[in-house]
Scaffold this motif. Structure first.
Motif, short mmCIF file in Angstrom:
data_model
loop_
_atom_site.label_atom_id
_atom_site.label_comp_id
_atom_site.label_asym_id
_atom_site.label_seq_id
_atom_site.Cartn_x
_atom_site.Cartn_y
_atom_site.Cartn_z
N TRP A 83 13.20 31.77 -1.67
CA TRP A 83 14.06 31.00 -2.30
C TRP A 83 13.41 30.07 -3.08
CZ3 TRP A 83 13.14 25.17 -2.94
CH2 TRP A 83 11.96 25.16 -1.87
N ARG A 84 13.72 29.43 -4.13
CA ARG A 84 13.97 29.43 -5.67
C ARG A 84 14.66 28.18 -6.01
NH1 ARG A 84 9.98 32.77 -3.99
NH2 ARG A 84 9.26 34.35 -5.19
N GLU A 85 14.27 27.31 -6.58
CA GLU A 85 15.04 26.47 -6.95
C GLU A 85 14.79 26.70 -8.85
OE1 GLU A 85 13.53 22.05 -7.06
OE2 GLU A 85 15.03 21.98 -7.79
N ARG A 124 14.67 22.12 1.84
CA ARG A 124 14.51 23.57 1.68
C ARG A 124 12.67 22.86 1.58
NH1 ARG A 124 16.67 27.07 4.58
NH2 ARG A 124 18.02 28.33 3.40
N ASN A 125 12.44 22.57 0.51
CA ASN A 125 11.52 21.16 0.11
C ASN A 125 10.46 20.72 1.41
OD1 ASN A 125 10.37 21.97 -2.65
ND2 ASN A 125 12.48 21.05 -3.49
N LEU A 141 17.78 21.76 -0.68
CA LEU A 141 16.97 21.67 -1.42
C LEU A 141 16.02 21.02 -0.95
CD1 LEU A 141 17.77 22.46 -5.61
CD2 LEU A 141 16.12 23.42 -4.19
N ARG A 147 20.66 21.70 -10.82
CA ARG A 147 19.41 22.08 -9.79
C ARG A 147 20.67 23.55 -8.96
NH1 ARG A 147 17.87 18.65 -6.01
NH2 ARG A 147 20.13 18.26 -5.62
N HIS A 174 16.95 25.63 -12.86
CA HIS A 174 17.40 25.15 -13.93
C HIS A 174 17.77 25.29 -14.69
CE1 HIS A 174 14.91 23.19 -11.35
NE2 HIS A 174 15.07 22.06 -10.46
N LEU A 203 19.60 26.02 -6.49
CA LEU A 203 19.08 26.46 -4.82
C LEU A 203 19.31 28.54 -4.87
CD1 LEU A 203 17.89 26.90 -2.28
CD2 LEU A 203 19.46 25.93 -1.17
N PRO A 212 23.30 22.79 -4.52
CA PRO A 212 21.85 21.71 -3.29
C PRO A 212 23.17 20.90 -2.33
CG PRO A 212 21.31 21.31 -5.65
CD PRO A 212 22.68 22.53 -5.77
#
Lengths: 377, 377
Positions: free
Chosen positions: A122-124, A112-113, A109, A174, A126, A176, A147
């Protein structure tokens, strides 16, 4: 009975590199360290494991044991062969690559960020609700990833809903989620960077996975020059941005004429093993040169094509039983055994074949692996 | 402080090779043994000597201590890295090569008397009178040699009378006298033979000496095909006649279109070091394959030219200090350091450069050696 107590401390004059981890990557670093007169010391999981068999100056210790690591490293240059060392320990010992660089390889993550590079969508998420919403946005099917701590297909799953995630997770964890990329090819760009900022890249390679594990690598990748050049630019950009020291592997998807970054590793990588037999400077020698801030070596291939195939488990009690049969069939196969116990799909060795004709070189490498696997042919 | 007690006995499954001797040849055997998953054990002179630094399974012991050697070897395959092991011990442990084969390399008079090969003119003498008579027959100037234990120019002298012999000798001692050959070139043919009788030769190489010590090796030797073919025939004939197992080096003088055998070695040899970087199978891997009676490897060169130059002493406290400068000048030089203390004219390392242009490759190798020597350039 052969028994030996190895001396204490450095032999005069030898540059010293400490490596945390006792697997095949540390073992192959030792193959490069001996000719250079570099004293490699390893912090190994077990004394007679893959690296312990090959490195006299090894110490048994755990990669999360701060006191053991600090004592092991002393004032020497220290590198790692895996990403599972706690961040605060990496900072204290001044590892190469640094804790700041390694975050990009440890945490997908963060990668990616923060990474200035082309990514898949992509998305995160929770929670189950966020996961399901993300999967819809990504087209109804997605790749879920933990992640951190995933490797060789572990912590990765193709999912159509949160219920498909096969590992234990809880609300608040988290997750991913990435689009399922319909790639035409997977490639890897290996590059090395020294603390002085020198950077050198090997040719781009093609990698093929089997059950999520690297299986075959073709060097160079059979792609056009413009794509290979762009892959090198992406890897250089990542090397600069992260300030990595040592070998960096950037695994990418080829989608038409686009490249999308899949994963990073900041250490010698399976997709670079071909360089031991097929390049002027292997990734293991280059990694040692980089962490010691010595000038980087010539990364040119020595032959037109190199093909590496992994030995993933075997039906033989020990694949070394088959050395005679492999070489009877083909005396030019380069064999690399890791001294590891056989387990299903475990990486226990690899072979490399180099030559002028790609199809012939591939065939020879696969014939050798089939014999080492102990399968009826 | 790094300290380790290495386990006792073989790791399950590993083929084991024991080597008597702890110098750079055993060290370079280890570089070949690790990737093959062969467990190399060495009987070394000192624990942290050249081979002891690189081989976890080493035992300190003397090459003339029968009990130490018998215990060290056990039931395993055993080879040697020098010729100074007593004959009766070699017989008892069943060494590869055998005691009978090694006699030809240990004793130059046995070689001259028994070998079916072209020799320089020579005489055996046991007194000042016989020596002087032999010198006259050989043309007034001759090369005097001790039949055993000479190496790297030691036990060899150009003489015009018995009084010129520089080492201690007594009436009754055997002295070998040879014509002073006016050679156009010195060459070496390396070949390996397995117990099953398989034989494979590398390309003929040219060697140049400095103060009687091997200095530069060019692979392949720049000679015509017919001469190279005859050199290979001579070496094959010697391999068959002696029944050698492992690597055999046949050093020869080129005199016009004739070849005359100078010396033999039955182990990896300085004139074969280029093969680590320049051939599909190095002499060290081939030696291990041969003594284990495994099929022999492909001896083809991987590049048109390889040039090896020895580092014979240095004005630096440790030549590894110069790694950065060598690679700054030329990142493609392959460096081999032996972990030995610097002494004048001692072999403490070598470099190899491979490429397409012989003169360029030679120049690059010599530039690197000059830097490692610590001389003002």
């Amino acid at each position: 009975m052969t028994q030996k107590v190895v001396g204490t401390g450095a032999r005069a004059g030898a540059p010293v590199v400490c490596v945390i981890g006792g697997g095949q990557l540390a073992r192959m670093m030792q193959e490069a360290a001996i000719p250079l007169g570099i004293e490699l010391r390893a912090l190994v999981e077990t004394e007679d494991g893959s690296a312990g068999q090959a490195i006299p100056y090894s110490t048994v210790g755990h990669a999360e044991d701060r006191d053991a690591i600090v004592e092991f490293v002393g004032q020497n240059v220290v590198t790692v062969e895996h990403e599972h060392i706690p961040d605060e320990i990496l900072r204290e010992i001044g590892s190469r690559p640094s804790a700041d660089a390694l975050r990009f390889a440890q945490d997908k993550l963060i990668m990616r960020n923060s990474l200035d590079a082309p990514h898949p969508q992509w998305r995160e998420a929770h929670s189950a609700e966020e996961i399901d919403a993300a999967i819809v946005e990504l087209g109804g099917t997605a790749i879920a990833k933990t992640p951190t701590d995933g490797y060789d297909g572990k912590g990765v799953a193709v999912v159509t809903s949160a219920a498909d995630i096969p590992w234990d997770w809880a609300d608040g964890d988290r997750i991913l989620l990435e689009e399922k990329v319909e790639f035409t090819m997977e490639v890897a760009q290996l590059i090395a960077r020294s603390p002085s900022g020198e950077v050198k890249a090997w040719p781009l390679v093609q990698s093929t996975q089997k059950d999520g594990i690297c299986w075959e690598v073709i060097a160079p990748a059979p792609v056009d020059y413009a794509l290979a050049e762009r892959a090198e630019e992406i890897a250089k950009q990542i090397a600069e941005q992260t300030g990595v020291v040592g070998v960096l592997a950037v695994e990418m998807f080829v989608v038409g004429d686009r490249l999308l970054v899949n994963e990073l590793a900041m250490r010698p990588h399976n997709t670079g093993h071909w360089s031991i037999d097929g390049a002027v400077t292997s990734q293991f020698e280059q990694h040692l040169r980089a962490v010691l801030d010595l000038p980087l070596g010539d990364t040119s291939p020595t032959q037109p094509w190199s093909v590496m195939v992994n030995l993933l488990g075997s039906q033989l009690a020990d694949p070394r039983e088959a050395l005679g049969e492999v070489w009877k069939q083909d005396p030019g196969v380069k064999v690399h055994m890791y001294g590891k116990e056989v387990k299903p799909l475990r990486k226990i060795g690899h072979v490399t074949v180099c030559g002028n004709d790609l199809e012939d070189v591939r065939r020879r490498a696969h014939v050798a692996i089939t014999i080492f696997e102990g399968k009826e042919s």
